[in-house]
Write a protein that holds these residues in place. Sequence first.
Motif, PDB file in Angstrom:
ATOM      1  N   ALA A 162       0.826  -1.204   0.000  1.00  0.00           N
ATOM      2  CA  ALA A 162       0.000   0.000   0.000  1.00  0.00           C
ATOM      3  C   ALA A 162       0.863   1.258   0.000  1.00  0.00           C
ATOM      4  CB  ALA A 162      -0.930  -0.009   1.213  1.00  0.00           C
ATOM      5  N   ILE A 163       1.888   1.265   0.825  1.00  0.00           N
ATOM      6  CA  ILE A 163       2.766   2.432   0.903  1.00  0.00           C
ATOM      7  C   ILE A 163       3.427   2.696  -0.444  1.00  0.00           C
ATOM      8  CG2 ILE A 163       4.916   3.295   1.947  1.00  0.00           C
ATOM      9  CD1 ILE A 163       4.022   1.841   4.541  1.00  0.00           C
ATOM     10  N   HIS A 164       3.766   1.630  -1.149  1.00  0.00           N
ATOM     11  CA  HIS A 164       4.410   1.776  -2.466  1.00  0.00           C
ATOM     12  C   HIS A 164       3.461   2.419  -3.486  1.00  0.00           C
ATOM     13  CE1 HIS A 164       7.221   0.935  -5.684  1.00  0.00           C
ATOM     14  NE2 HIS A 164       6.260   0.321  -6.369  1.00  0.00           N
ATOM     15  N   THR A 165       2.161   2.173  -3.354  1.00  0.00           N
ATOM     16  CA  THR A 165       1.198   2.705  -4.325  1.00  0.00           C
ATOM     17  C   THR A 165       0.657   4.078  -3.932  1.00  0.00           C
ATOM     18  OG1 THR A 165      -0.680   1.622  -3.227  1.00  0.00           O
ATOM     19  CG2 THR A 165       0.471   0.370  -4.929  1.00  0.00           C
ATOM     20  N   LEU A 166       0.838   4.490  -2.706  1.00  0.00           N
ATOM     21  CA  LEU A 166       0.238   5.738  -2.231  1.00  0.00           C
ATOM     22  C   LEU A 166       0.713   6.991  -2.980  1.00  0.00           C
ATOM     23  CD1 LEU A 166      -0.002   5.143   1.617  1.00  0.00           C
ATOM     24  CD2 LEU A 166      -1.896   5.707   0.073  1.00  0.00           C
ATOM     25  N   PRO A 167       2.003   7.125  -3.325  1.00  0.00           N
ATOM     26  CA  PRO A 167       2.416   8.348  -4.021  1.00  0.00           C
ATOM     27  C   PRO A 167       1.595   8.648  -5.266  1.00  0.00           C
ATOM     28  CG  PRO A 167       4.349   7.143  -3.301  1.00  0.00           C
ATOM     29  CD  PRO A 167       3.170   6.254  -3.033  1.00  0.00           C
ATOM     30  N   SER A 168       1.298   7.623  -6.071  1.00  0.00           N
ATOM     31  CA  SER A 168       0.507   7.855  -7.279  1.00  0.00           C
ATOM     32  C   SER A 168      -0.928   8.228  -6.938  1.00  0.00           C
ATOM     33  CB  SER A 168       0.524   6.607  -8.165  1.00  0.00           C
ATOM     34  OG  SER A 168      -0.032   5.497  -7.483  1.00  0.00           O
ATOM     35  N   LEU A 169      -1.451   7.695  -5.815  1.00  0.00           N
ATOM     36  CA  LEU A 169      -2.821   8.031  -5.418  1.00  0.00           C
ATOM     37  C   LEU A 169      -2.926   9.468  -4.922  1.00  0.00           C
ATOM     38  CD1 LEU A 169      -3.819   4.755  -3.516  1.00  0.00           C
ATOM     39  CD2 LEU A 169      -4.437   5.419  -5.836  1.00  0.00           C
ATOM     40  N   LEU A 170      -1.881   9.938  -4.247  1.00  0.00           N
ATOM     41  CA  LEU A 170      -1.926  11.292  -3.695  1.00  0.00           C
ATOM     42  C   LEU A 170      -1.798  12.362  -4.773  1.00  0.00           C
ATOM     43  CD1 LEU A 170       0.091  11.066  -0.353  1.00  0.00           C
ATOM     44  CD2 LEU A 170      -2.294  10.538  -0.837  1.00  0.00           C
ATOM     45  N   THR A 171      -1.216  12.028  -5.898  1.00  0.00           N
ATOM     46  CA  THR A 171      -1.063  13.029  -6.959  1.00  0.00           C
ATOM     47  C   THR A 171      -2.414  13.458  -7.520  1.00  0.00           C
ATOM     48  OG1 THR A 171      -0.808  11.280  -8.620  1.00  0.00           O
ATOM     49  CG2 THR A 171       1.208  12.168  -7.628  1.00  0.00           C
ATOM     50  N   PRO A 195       9.710  -0.971   9.696  1.00  0.00           N
ATOM     51  CA  PRO A 195       9.867  -1.008   8.232  1.00  0.00           C
ATOM     52  C   PRO A 195       8.890  -0.083   7.511  1.00  0.00           C
ATOM     53  CG  PRO A 195       9.943  -3.231   9.126  1.00  0.00           C
ATOM     54  CD  PRO A 195       9.558  -2.342  10.255  1.00  0.00           C
ATOM     55  N   ASP A 196       7.655  -0.005   8.009  1.00  0.00           N
ATOM     56  CA  ASP A 196       6.666   0.848   7.340  1.00  0.00           C
ATOM     57  C   ASP A 196       6.960   2.328   7.562  1.00  0.00           C
ATOM     58  OD1 ASP A 196       5.367  -1.320   6.319  1.00  0.00           O
ATOM     59  OD2 ASP A 196       3.801  -1.370   7.835  1.00  0.00           O
ATOM     60  N   LEU A 197       7.445   2.674   8.748  1.00  0.00           N
ATOM     61  CA  LEU A 197       7.824   4.064   8.991  1.00  0.00           C
ATOM     62  C   LEU A 197       8.964   4.479   8.061  1.00  0.00           C
ATOM     63  CD1 LEU A 197       7.564   6.673  10.666  1.00  0.00           C
ATOM     64  CD2 LEU A 197       9.226   5.696  12.271  1.00  0.00           C
ATOM     65  N   LEU A 198       9.943   3.602   7.900  1.00  0.00           N
ATOM     66  CA  LEU A 198      11.062   3.890   7.007  1.00  0.00           C
ATOM     67  C   LEU A 198      10.592   3.999   5.550  1.00  0.00           C
ATOM     68  CD1 LEU A 198      13.785   1.524   8.543  1.00  0.00           C
ATOM     69  CD2 LEU A 198      13.532   3.993   8.866  1.00  0.00           C
ATOM     70  N   SER A 199       9.635   3.155   5.161  1.00  0.00           N
ATOM     71  CA  SER A 199       9.094   3.223   3.802  1.00  0.00           C
ATOM     72  C   SER A 199       8.334   4.522   3.583  1.00  0.00           C
ATOM     73  CB  SER A 199       8.169   2.027   3.538  1.00  0.00           C
ATOM     74  OG  SER A 199       8.897   0.821   3.540  1.00  0.00           O
ATOM     75  N   LEU A 200       7.582   4.951   4.577  1.00  0.00           N
ATOM     76  CA  LEU A 200       6.853   6.218   4.475  1.00  0.00           C
ATOM     77  C   LEU A 200       7.822   7.386   4.306  1.00  0.00           C
ATOM     78  CD1 LEU A 200       4.158   5.617   7.234  1.00  0.00           C
ATOM     79  CD2 LEU A 200       3.707   5.901   4.791  1.00  0.00           C
ATOM     80  N   GLU A 201       8.959   7.297   4.987  1.00  0.00           N
ATOM     81  CA  GLU A 201       9.980   8.338   4.845  1.00  0.00           C
ATOM     82  C   GLU A 201      10.588   8.318   3.441  1.00  0.00           C
ATOM     83  OE1 GLU A 201      12.794   7.600   7.924  1.00  0.00           O
ATOM     84  OE2 GLU A 201      11.728   8.807   9.395  1.00  0.00           O
ATOM     85  N   ARG A 202      10.946   7.127   2.964  1.00  0.00           N
ATOM     86  CA  ARG A 202      11.578   7.007   1.638  1.00  0.00           C
ATOM     87  C   ARG A 202      10.657   7.517   0.537  1.00  0.00           C
ATOM     88  NH1 ARG A 202      13.469   2.001   3.656  1.00  0.00           N
ATOM     89  NH2 ARG A 202      11.690   0.950   2.654  1.00  0.00           N
ATOM     90  N   GLU A 203       9.362   7.232   0.681  1.00  0.00           N
ATOM     91  CA  GLU A 203       8.398   7.662  -0.330  1.00  0.00           C
ATOM     92  C   GLU A 203       7.973   9.119  -0.133  1.00  0.00           C
ATOM     93  OE1 GLU A 203       7.578   5.996  -2.872  1.00  0.00           O
ATOM     94  OE2 GLU A 203       8.076   3.910  -2.410  1.00  0.00           O
TER      95      GLU A 203
END
Length: 260
Positions: A162-171, A195-203
Amino acid sequence: MWLLVVSAPLLPAIFMVSRRYRVKVSALCHRALAWALRLLRGRVCVKSTHAFVFSRCTHGKADSVLQTYDLYADTHPSLCISPHMSGVLEEVVQRVRPPLVLELGMHCGYSSVRLLRLLPPAGRLFTVELDPLTAELGEEIILVSGFKHSQFQVLTSSSAEAIHTLPSLLTDLDEGSSEGFSLVLMDHDPQQYLPDLLSLEREELLRPSGCSVLLIHRKQRDLREILDHMRARPDCYCIKSERQGVTEIFCQKGSTGLDR
């Protein structure tokens, strides 16, 4: 015979390696079994909770849905957060007034409804649930509470996906929401919190001006890994509050001197 003579010195090492991997395999099997039992128990709980709330609440009334949830939790085992945790959640939402919220771990939809009823008029909730049945029933409860799909979106996947797909959804959202989440609720697998907090930061999904992250935990040791990470980066994190079952951390990119 000569093979036994040559291999004899290696026996202790062979024994240690086999023992080491046997422990790892055993631990992996134990974790998989625990996950399967948790999923099965969760499905039974969600179906029972959904049937109770759906049949007894006043449709279209979020307060009635929450009151019916609380009535169910008084007499049945439930995955819903406790009334104490609900109070903390509502206090944070009212203080932060987030335009955009991410919930990892939808469960029965209880906390989703509590979040949605306090968001500003243009606020939006993204809620993530791994189990398709749980996601379907939880989404139905949100709709029964009177909310529309324009106010929330359910992502049926693992938190990492989900975190990986969120950037495209927020656009696709308005400019204010595209800055990222100002509130994240983590109520899924505690081993995924860091891991999810770090992914949220990276994205770059956390609002640069600051994001409150609420960690729901049943045991304090569930937070050991993520709190150790925070202590190593005091310029970016601080603990805002620690109350029974709920820890609020504040994340701000490149900040210094955060107030505790």
